[in-house]
Design a protein around this motif. Structure first.
Motif, PDB file in Angstrom:
ATOM      1  N   PHE A  35      -8.563  13.686  -3.288  1.00 17.24           N
ATOM      2  CA  PHE A  35      -8.835  12.304  -2.871  1.00 17.24           C
ATOM      3  C   PHE A  35      -7.792  11.839  -1.861  1.00 17.24           C
ATOM      4  O   PHE A  35      -8.090  11.224  -0.845  1.00 17.24           O
ATOM      5  CB  PHE A  35      -8.796  11.360  -4.085  1.00 17.24           C
ATOM      6  N   ASN A  36      -6.568  12.168  -2.204  1.00 13.23           N
ATOM      7  CA  ASN A  36      -5.444  11.785  -1.391  1.00 13.23           C
ATOM      8  C   ASN A  36      -5.520  12.352   0.027  1.00 13.23           C
ATOM      9  O   ASN A  36      -5.356  11.640   1.010  1.00 13.23           O
ATOM     10  CB  ASN A  36      -4.209  12.343  -2.107  1.00 13.23           C
ATOM     11  N   ASN A  65       0.853  -1.174   0.000  1.00 18.69           N
ATOM     12  CA  ASN A  65       0.000   0.000   0.000  1.00 18.69           C
ATOM     13  C   ASN A  65       0.894   1.231   0.000  1.00 18.69           C
ATOM     14  O   ASN A  65       1.520   1.552   1.004  1.00 18.69           O
ATOM     15  CB  ASN A  65      -0.877  -0.027   1.261  1.00 18.69           C
ATOM     16  N   LYS A  85      -8.641  -1.095   7.148  1.00 20.41           N
ATOM     17  CA  LYS A  85      -9.713  -0.376   7.843  1.00 20.41           C
ATOM     18  C   LYS A  85     -10.305  -1.183   8.980  1.00 20.41           C
ATOM     19  O   LYS A  85     -10.798  -0.636   9.964  1.00 20.41           O
ATOM     20  CB  LYS A  85     -10.825  -0.026   6.863  1.00 20.41           C
ATOM     21  N   SER A 145      -8.870  10.651   6.779  1.00 23.16           N
ATOM     22  CA  SER A 145      -9.736   9.637   7.366  1.00 23.16           C
ATOM     23  C   SER A 145      -8.901   8.542   8.048  1.00 23.16           C
ATOM     24  O   SER A 145      -9.280   8.022   9.090  1.00 23.16           O
ATOM     25  CB  SER A 145     -10.720   9.108   6.325  1.00 23.16           C
ATOM     26  N   ASP A 146      -7.744   8.209   7.473  1.00 24.73           N
ATOM     27  CA  ASP A 146      -6.846   7.260   8.141  1.00 24.73           C
ATOM     28  C   ASP A 146      -6.322   7.828   9.459  1.00 24.73           C
ATOM     29  O   ASP A 146      -6.197   7.125  10.457  1.00 24.73           O
ATOM     30  CB  ASP A 146      -5.654   6.923   7.231  1.00 24.73           C
ATOM     31  N   PHE A 170       0.334   4.221   0.137  1.00 20.31           N
ATOM     32  CA  PHE A 170      -0.001   5.310   1.060  1.00 20.31           C
ATOM     33  C   PHE A 170       0.897   5.284   2.300  1.00 20.31           C
ATOM     34  O   PHE A 170       1.043   6.285   2.984  1.00 20.31           O
ATOM     35  CB  PHE A 170      -1.465   5.209   1.503  1.00 20.31           C
ATOM     36  N   GLU A 225      -8.162  13.550   1.529  1.00 16.19           N
ATOM     37  CA  GLU A 225      -9.344  13.027   2.213  1.00 16.19           C
ATOM     38  C   GLU A 225      -9.041  11.656   2.817  1.00 16.19           C
ATOM     39  O   GLU A 225      -9.338  11.386   3.974  1.00 16.19           O
ATOM     40  CB  GLU A 225     -10.501  12.919   1.219  1.00 16.19           C
ATOM     41  N   GLN A 226      -8.419  10.810   2.023  1.00 16.17           N
ATOM     42  CA  GLN A 226      -8.038   9.470   2.479  1.00 16.17           C
ATOM     43  C   GLN A 226      -7.100   9.557   3.684  1.00 16.17           C
ATOM     44  O   GLN A 226      -7.278   8.880   4.688  1.00 16.17           O
ATOM     45  CB  GLN A 226      -7.336   8.752   1.322  1.00 16.17           C
ATOM     46  N   ASP A 227      -6.120  10.440   3.565  1.00 17.25           N
ATOM     47  CA  ASP A 227      -5.133  10.558   4.628  1.00 17.25           C
ATOM     48  C   ASP A 227      -5.787  11.033   5.921  1.00 17.25           C
ATOM     49  O   ASP A 227      -5.507  10.517   7.003  1.00 17.25           O
ATOM     50  CB  ASP A 227      -4.019  11.516   4.189  1.00 17.25           C
ATOM     51  N   GLU A 264     -13.684  15.702   7.010  1.00 18.60           N
ATOM     52  CA  GLU A 264     -13.559  15.378   5.576  1.00 18.60           C
ATOM     53  C   GLU A 264     -14.759  15.833   4.755  1.00 18.60           C
ATOM     54  O   GLU A 264     -14.715  15.820   3.541  1.00 18.60           O
ATOM     55  CB  GLU A 264     -13.403  13.871   5.349  1.00 18.60           C
TER      56      GLU A 264
END
Lengths: 245, 195
Positions: A210-211, A16, A61, A217-218, A18, A213-215, A179
């Motif tokens: 997108f990036n 992954n 997740k 949320s993680d 990320f 937002e993902q970060d 987010e």
């Protein structure tokens, strides 16, 4: 995939990509050849158990940290979270701002709408700053004071006072969904924005959104699954020890 | 925006995961929760789902009670070994067998979703906001509160909230600043009207 200390660090990134930003926050640099996770962590003096918790929470997740909860300090967690905040403010947000700026500058026909977009993101940035600022000024100091009390036999009475002013439940209740606005911004660009000539810029901007937002949320998941449960355990124990009567 | 939602109640981890991955293959579905034992099922009544996929072996009196508490528009689908006949006093909307092929299961699920959602699917067609919703949107974008909008348009605050939900569902935009941009882009308000 569950990441363990014997896996090659290179494979963690292959699993992954990320995780690159996680390595970055731990100060780990690339070029680790075939070294394992634990070897690389030792080289950079990073707590292996902590690294694994973070990276697994990040990758999966559904991952629920349980076993290692007590092995590392709250200080480690808040340091990490703070580095993430720093990364948003110093790297991600400026990147996005500059993309929007480029779009505004390269466009003549619909400047007005792009200026709107820009303002939207500027407002969002302020919200993000307030959000992280609140964590750093109120939440993190609280958790650190809690840890100090937790580990001392006779804690300072001033520290105990701090504990009465806040609790991790408050944090959980008020931890708002930061987010949401990013989601809106993405949707506006995807669905409604008259497409600018330079679609490359636009795609790049979307990709970055997108990036981020993902970060985020993680990042929130780490707060909720690693920090909150640990702090709650300590709160319970301290209540038993000092506030029993 | 509204998806068909599922809950899975099944002991076997492998079956749960398998079922979950099949549900994931169907567009516009979401898996809300998975349960593997009785204790957790007690918290079932907080959840809302279109379908519960359930192993009938887990139908103890407690589970039955929990399920009956759920709104009656939730449909039950059994997941079991083909040999076991299911005859408890429950209305099953369908049944899935462990030995079914992937296509069989997907077809069964699609049929179930189709049967159930005839009204729902209709409302999923590309939607434009209505004249009334545009009025509401305009006022939201101008910065009025629900209460103020209600007073201006002579409707209840509750109705305003319902309109807002519909607008958000149709446009895929949740926040006030986002809605404002939409309103300007679509000339529902003028850019100079704000601030």
């Amino acid at each position: 995939m569950l990441i363990t200390k014997n896996i090659k660090m290179a494979d963690v990134i292959h699993t992954n990509y990320f995780t690159l930003s996680v390595l970055n926050r731990f100060g780990i640099e690339l070029g680790f050849a075939d070294k394992s996770v634990s070897e690389v962590c030792n080289q950079y003096q990073v707590d292996v158990a902590f690294f694994l918790e973070i990276v697994n929470t990040f990758v999966d997740k559904d991952y629920f940290p349980k076993k290692h909860l007590q092995t590392f300090s709250v200080k480690l967690i808040t340091d990490y979270l703070q580095k993430t905040h720093h990364y948003y403010h110093q790297v991600k947000v400026p990147e996005i701002e500059s993309l929007i700026e480029q779009m505004v500058n390269s466009c003549y026909t619909q400047k007005e709408t792009l200026v709107l977009l820009k303002k939207f993101f500027t407002d969002y940035k302020l919200e993000l700053i307030n959000h992280t600022h609140r964590e750093e000024q109120i939440v993190f100091p609280y958790t650190l004071a809690l840890e100090q009390v937790y580990s001392s036999e006779k804690p300072d009475s001033s520290l105990l006072k701090v504990l009465e002013t806040y609790s991790i439940d408050i944090f959980q209740n008020e931890h708002d969904n930061i987010e949401e606005k990013l989601f809106d911004l993405k949707n506006i660009i995807i669905k409604y924005l008259p497409q600018p000539k330079d679609s490359k810029l636009c795609n790049k901007l979307l990709y970055e959104l997108f990036n981020l937002e993902q970060d985020i949320s993680d990042h929130s998941r780490i707060e909720e699954k690693v920090l909150v449960p640990k702090v709650r355990e300590m709160e319970k124990e301290i209540n038993k020890r000092f506030f029993k009567n | 925006m509204s998806k068909t939602s599922f809950i899975i109640i099944e002991k076997s981890y492998l079956i749960r995961k398998g079922m979950a991955s099949l549900i994931e293959k169907i567009p516009n579905t979401s898996l809300i929760h998975q349960f593997d034992n009785e204790d957790d099922i007690k918290s079932l009544d907080h959840l809302e789902a279109d379908f519960i996929i359930l192993n009938p072996d887990l139908l103890s009196t407690n589970v039955l009670k929990a399920i009956k508490k759920i709104k009656n528009n939730t449909q039950l689908v059994s997941i079991s070994d083909a040999a076991i006949s299911i005859s408890k006093d429950i209305d099953w909307a369908g049944s899935i067998f462990i030995e079914d092929s992937q296509n069989t299961i997907l077809n069964k699920l699609n049929t179930l979703i189709g049967n159930r959602g005839s009204t729902k699917i209709k409302s999923e067609l590309p939607e434009e906001i209505s004249k009334r919703e545009a009025d509401i949107l305009k006022n939201i974008a101008l910065g009025f509160s629900n209460k103020e909008i209600a007073d201006k348009l002579f409707i209840s605050a509750h109705t305003v909230v319902t309109h807002r939900k519909n607008i958000t569902r149709k446009l895929g935009i949740k926040t006030v600043p986002g809605l404002t941009i939409y309103a300007i882009l679509n000339k529902i308000i003028d850019i100079n009207d704000t601030e």
